[in-house]
Design a protein around this motif. Sequence first.
Motif, mmCIF file in Angstrom:
data_model
loop_
_atom_site.group_PDB
_atom_site.id
_atom_site.type_symbol
_atom_site.label_atom_id
_atom_site.label_comp_id
_atom_site.label_asym_id
_atom_site.label_seq_id
_atom_site.Cartn_x
_atom_site.Cartn_y
_atom_site.Cartn_z
ATOM 1 N N TYR A 53 11.405 -5.481 -3.179
ATOM 2 C CA TYR A 53 10.463 -6.152 -4.288
ATOM 3 C C TYR A 53 9.830 -5.553 -4.767
ATOM 4 C CZ TYR A 53 10.124 -10.130 -0.056
ATOM 5 O OH TYR A 53 10.318 -11.162 0.997
ATOM 6 N N LEU A 54 9.877 -5.854 -5.779
ATOM 7 C CA LEU A 54 8.811 -5.605 -7.214
ATOM 8 C C LEU A 54 7.600 -5.952 -7.426
ATOM 9 C CD1 LEU A 54 8.914 -3.795 -9.780
ATOM 10 C CD2 LEU A 54 10.386 -5.130 -10.268
ATOM 11 N N LEU A 55 6.608 -6.653 -7.941
ATOM 12 C CA LEU A 55 5.458 -7.290 -7.330
ATOM 13 C C LEU A 55 4.293 -6.234 -9.381
ATOM 14 C CD1 LEU A 55 3.013 -9.085 -6.627
ATOM 15 C CD2 LEU A 55 1.722 -8.095 -5.501
ATOM 16 N N LYS A 56 4.461 -7.626 -9.824
ATOM 17 C CA LYS A 56 4.045 -7.459 -10.751
ATOM 18 C C LYS A 56 2.429 -8.365 -11.150
ATOM 19 C CE LYS A 56 7.955 -6.196 -13.492
ATOM 20 N NZ LYS A 56 8.950 -6.900 -14.892
ATOM 21 N N GLY A 57 1.490 -7.505 -11.904
ATOM 22 C CA GLY A 57 0.882 -8.076 -12.336
ATOM 23 C C GLY A 57 -0.339 -7.413 -13.624
ATOM 24 N N ASP A 58 -1.145 -7.840 -14.249
ATOM 25 C CA ASP A 58 -1.776 -7.504 -15.498
ATOM 26 C C ASP A 58 -2.620 -6.600 -14.997
ATOM 27 O OD1 ASP A 58 -0.949 -9.320 -17.202
ATOM 28 O OD2 ASP A 58 -2.660 -10.557 -17.083
ATOM 29 N N SER A 59 -3.424 -6.856 -13.346
ATOM 30 C CA SER A 59 -3.543 -5.372 -12.563
ATOM 31 C C SER A 59 -3.814 -5.490 -11.621
ATOM 32 C CB SER A 59 -5.767 -6.034 -12.446
ATOM 33 O OG SER A 59 -6.318 -6.823 -14.253
ATOM 34 N N LEU A 60 -4.086 -3.967 -11.168
ATOM 35 C CA LEU A 60 -2.838 -3.795 -9.630
ATOM 36 C C LEU A 60 -4.366 -2.654 -8.636
ATOM 37 C CD1 LEU A 60 1.013 -3.028 -10.333
ATOM 38 C CD2 LEU A 60 -0.481 -4.728 -9.513
ATOM 39 N N TYR A 61 -4.577 -3.211 -7.703
ATOM 40 C CA TYR A 61 -5.008 -2.642 -6.205
ATOM 41 C C TYR A 61 -4.765 -1.741 -5.677
ATOM 42 C CZ TYR A 61 -9.101 -1.746 -3.191
ATOM 43 O OH TYR A 61 -9.148 -1.874 -2.173
ATOM 44 N N TYR A 62 -4.509 -0.866 -4.979
ATOM 45 C CA TYR A 62 -4.210 -0.752 -4.004
ATOM 46 C C TYR A 62 -4.663 0.278 -3.032
ATOM 47 C CZ TYR A 62 -1.346 1.328 0.036
ATOM 48 O OH TYR A 62 0.003 1.610 1.027
ATOM 49 N N ASN A 63 -5.184 0.017 -1.606
ATOM 50 C CA ASN A 63 -5.963 0.796 -1.103
ATOM 51 C C ASN A 63 -5.264 1.248 0.376
ATOM 52 O OD1 ASN A 63 -7.785 1.941 1.457
ATOM 53 N ND2 ASN A 63 -9.473 0.828 1.054
ATOM 54 N N ARG A 64 -4.773 2.545 0.015
ATOM 55 C CA ARG A 64 -3.349 3.787 0.481
ATOM 56 C C ARG A 64 -4.481 3.770 2.304
ATOM 57 N NH1 ARG A 64 -0.048 6.950 -0.511
ATOM 58 N NH2 ARG A 64 -1.147 7.137 -2.881
ATOM 59 N N ASN A 65 -5.847 3.587 2.742
ATOM 60 C CA ASN A 65 -6.081 4.654 3.811
ATOM 61 C C ASN A 65 -5.519 2.593 4.529
ATOM 62 O OD1 ASN A 65 -6.753 6.547 3.757
ATOM 63 N ND2 ASN A 65 -8.949 5.868 2.947
ATOM 64 N N GLU A 66 -6.476 1.226 3.901
ATOM 65 C CA GLU A 66 -6.161 -0.008 4.560
ATOM 66 C C GLU A 66 -4.706 -0.482 4.199
ATOM 67 O OE1 GLU A 66 -9.209 -2.254 2.792
ATOM 68 O OE2 GLU A 66 -10.905 -0.983 3.400
ATOM 69 N N ARG A 67 -3.932 -0.127 3.732
ATOM 70 C CA ARG A 67 -2.564 0.195 3.526
ATOM 71 C C ARG A 67 -2.515 -1.696 2.516
ATOM 72 N NH1 ARG A 67 1.401 1.182 8.391
ATOM 73 N NH2 ARG A 67 3.135 1.886 6.324
ATOM 74 N N TYR A 68 -3.515 -2.027 2.068
ATOM 75 C CA TYR A 68 -3.730 -3.108 1.913
ATOM 76 C C TYR A 68 -3.683 -3.202 -0.170
ATOM 77 C CZ TYR A 68 -6.432 -7.089 -0.228
ATOM 78 O OH TYR A 68 -6.840 -8.504 -0.234
ATOM 79 N N GLY A 69 -3.010 -3.553 -1.302
ATOM 80 C CA GLY A 69 -2.975 -4.355 -2.305
ATOM 81 C C GLY A 69 -3.011 -5.584 -2.651
ATOM 82 N N LYS A 70 -3.832 -5.684 -3.988
ATOM 83 C CA LYS A 70 -3.917 -6.761 -4.914
ATOM 84 C C LYS A 70 -3.260 -6.686 -6.497
ATOM 85 C CE LYS A 70 -8.134 -9.024 -3.264
ATOM 86 N NZ LYS A 70 -9.477 -9.848 -3.212
ATOM 87 N N ALA A 71 -2.663 -8.048 -7.073
ATOM 88 C CA ALA A 71 -2.199 -8.176 -8.221
ATOM 89 C C ALA A 71 -3.079 -9.031 -9.010
ATOM 90 C CB ALA A 71 -0.694 -8.187 -8.546
ATOM 91 N N PHE A 72 -3.574 -9.310 -10.387
ATOM 92 C CA PHE A 72 -4.399 -10.427 -10.108
ATOM 93 C C PHE A 72 -3.981 -10.662 -12.007
ATOM 94 C CE2 PHE A 72 -7.312 -6.881 -8.396
ATOM 95 C CZ PHE A 72 -7.434 -8.106 -7.588
ATOM 96 N N SER A 73 -3.863 -11.505 -12.047
ATOM 97 C CA SER A 73 -2.972 -12.433 -13.335
ATOM 98 C C SER A 73 -2.054 -12.395 -13.499
ATOM 99 C CB SER A 73 -4.313 -12.041 -14.600
ATOM 100 O OG SER A 73 -5.382 -12.334 -14.242
ATOM 101 N N ASN A 74 -1.022 -12.950 -13.999
ATOM 102 C CA ASN A 74 0.234 -13.253 -14.458
ATOM 103 C C ASN A 74 0.996 -12.177 -13.410
ATOM 104 O OD1 ASN A 74 -0.371 -15.216 -17.119
ATOM 105 N ND2 ASN A 74 -0.928 -12.434 -17.975
ATOM 106 N N VAL A 75 1.111 -12.401 -12.168
ATOM 107 C CA VAL A 75 1.418 -12.243 -11.126
ATOM 108 C C VAL A 75 2.108 -13.235 -11.040
ATOM 109 C CG1 VAL A 75 1.706 -11.754 -8.625
ATOM 110 C CG2 VAL A 75 -0.766 -11.534 -9.705
ATOM 111 N N ILE A 76 3.766 -11.943 -10.083
ATOM 112 C CA ILE A 76 5.572 -12.253 -10.048
ATOM 113 C C ILE A 76 6.090 -11.492 -9.408
ATOM 114 C CG2 ILE A 76 6.062 -10.728 -12.112
ATOM 115 C CD1 ILE A 76 8.223 -12.945 -12.538
ATOM 116 N N LEU A 77 6.096 -12.045 -8.219
ATOM 117 C CA LEU A 77 7.461 -11.375 -6.681
ATOM 118 C C LEU A 77 8.370 -11.797 -7.916
ATOM 119 C CD1 LEU A 77 6.844 -9.612 -3.695
ATOM 120 C CD2 LEU A 77 6.803 -11.773 -3.279
#
Length: 267
Positions: free
Chosen positions: A1-25
């Motif tokens: 998988y490759l996940l892209k977005g205008d903005s990316l957020y990732y929390n290593r401790n929670e193992r959780y991430g987000k991608a915002f705007s113009n997202v493409i998987l």
Amino acid sequence: YLLKGDSLYYNRNERYGKAFSNVILIDTIENMTVSGGLAEYFETEEKIIIKKNPLLEVLFEEDTLFMHAYQFVSQQKLGTKKMLAYNKVKFFKKDFQGKCDSLSYNFTDSIVEMFTSPVLWSSEFQITADSLKFLVHKGKISHMFLKPNPMIISQEDSLDYNQIKGKNITAFFINNKIKHMDVKGNGQSIFIVTDEETNDKIGLNYTECSDLTLYFKENNLKDVTYKTQPNSETKPYQDIEEVNRYLKGFNWRGYEQPKNKAEIFIF
């Protein structure tokens, strides 16, 4: 998988991430992309959710399938790989289209399951059942399993429809065209009888038979084999009453069929 977005957020401790705007998987293995406005990544569950007007595209050898839903969930765990779509699912491919409330595409065994008022259009046929499952290989349907309450309808014209129903129906395809169909239990059919030379309507045939097999050529019915003694009646066309034109449960949904990619966004 490759996940892209205008903005990316990732929390290593929670193992959780987000991608915002113009997202493409991008999934290079399945030749699939999903675009949208927001993506959430749950690393522990190996799950990605894409929302905000998402669009799924699967590239096949000769064509592309386009699908829209409220959200898509990509899940890969324990040797299985699935794409879930819900709610208000609608998809378009040049040679088949569909609509349902939710859908599961299992890439591991190439099975697509459609749930809640599913309908599939293949060439001239509208295919419905309470649950609709089909096998896909390289963008082509090979088998379809319909149960319960399956019905297959083709439109003769604005007034008449050819119809087939039964307890269970299994359809076999070659190049996304129905080659033959097995109807098991409570088989019923209505066919408009036409003059071979003038193509004028001359009658309506109603047949009951517990099990039957229908054979098609270029999506036209060519032959019917009845497994048991059928009960068949043909009425002259001018004597047909309106109530006898349709099988019980008949529901023509042609107005819902997407004619192009843009119409998958209209539910």
